[in-house]
Design a protein around this motif. Structure first.
Motif, PDB file in Angstrom:
ATOM      1  N   HIS A   6       3.389  -6.173  18.978  1.00 56.07           N
ATOM      2  CA  HIS A   6       4.232  -7.298  19.362  1.00 56.07           C
ATOM      3  C   HIS A   6       4.353  -8.256  18.188  1.00 56.07           C
ATOM      4  O   HIS A   6       3.525  -8.225  17.272  1.00 56.07           O
ATOM      5  N   ASP A  56       6.188  -9.161  27.465  1.00 58.58           N
ATOM      6  CA  ASP A  56       6.975  -8.675  26.325  1.00 58.58           C
ATOM      7  C   ASP A  56       7.506  -7.259  26.562  1.00 58.58           C
ATOM      8  O   ASP A  56       6.954  -6.289  26.061  1.00 58.58           O
ATOM      9  N   PHE A  86      11.582  -6.295  17.497  1.00 58.32           N
ATOM     10  CA  PHE A  86      10.670  -7.029  18.369  1.00 58.32           C
ATOM     11  C   PHE A  86      11.267  -8.386  18.729  1.00 58.32           C
ATOM     12  O   PHE A  86      11.848  -9.054  17.878  1.00 58.32           O
ATOM     13  N   GLY A 134       8.215  -5.144  23.341  1.00 60.28           N
ATOM     14  CA  GLY A 134       7.145  -4.707  22.448  1.00 60.28           C
ATOM     15  C   GLY A 134       7.225  -3.211  22.209  1.00 60.28           C
ATOM     16  O   GLY A 134       8.012  -2.496  22.839  1.00 60.28           O
ATOM     17  N   SER A 135       6.410  -2.735  21.303  1.00 60.52           N
ATOM     18  CA  SER A 135       6.354  -1.298  21.007  1.00 60.52           C
ATOM     19  C   SER A 135       5.141  -0.706  21.723  1.00 60.52           C
ATOM     20  O   SER A 135       4.010  -1.117  21.473  1.00 60.52           O
TER      21      SER A 135
END
Length: 174
Positions: A149, A128, A104, A131-132
């Motif tokens: 995040h 972002d 991240f 981010g995932s």
């Protein structure tokens, strides 16, 4: 007197054996301190990439890397390794087996994520891109619409979506 000494020694030996069983937690999860208070090692990007590709048991990870920050979650554990403006998070099941990892970016503060309340998924991805977003790439449509995040002020943020809009922003210590 001799019987009491033998009994005490037996109790001591039994307690030592009980403490060395495999299911003993190697590292106690810390729920109260910030990551910057517990982490002393800064990993390179190459090392972080190595870390997220780890697969195995948590005890094997601790043989190669010093685990300084671990958080217990509802279904397992989250282990944090810090780099420069980024962190690697490894996820472990409740049986301490690796179930994945992600690097991240930590370029933004918690406040910037909280200000996304009511905005769109696109707004979050613009803020972002690192981010995932597991629900976007899984190919499954039954996953919860949640992205993850990390912030530069020490928080792990989960954002819940409804109809492509930010419904909830939740933060916990990284």
């Amino acid at each position: 007197m001799k019987k009491h000494c033998i009994l005490l020694m037996l109790i001591f030996i039994i307690s030592l054996i009980a403490c060395t069983k495999e299911n003993k937690m190697l590292i106690k999860p810390d729920l109260d301190s910030k990551v910057e208070d517990s982490v002393t090692i800064e990993y390179s990007t190459t090392e972080l990439n190595e870390l997220i590709s780890f697969s195995g048991k948590m005890e094997d990870l601790t043989k190669k890397y010093q685990v300084e920050c671990i958080r217990e979650e509802r279904n397992g554990y989250r282990v944090v390794f810090c780099g420069k403006e980024q962190v690697a998070i490894l996820y472990f099941s409740s049986s301490k087996c690796s179930i994945g990892g992600h690097i991240f970016s930590t370029k933004h503060a918690l406040l910037e994520y909280e200000e996304l309340q009511g905005k769109t998924l696109s707004d979050v991805r613009n803020l972002d891109p690192d981010g995932s977003y597991p629900f976007l790439y899984s190919g499954k449509n039954d996953l919860p619409l949640i992205s993850f995040h990390c912030t530069n002020d020490g928080y792990y943020v989960s954002i819940t979506y409804e109809n492509d809009m930010v419904k909830n922003v939740k933060a916990m210590l990284l």
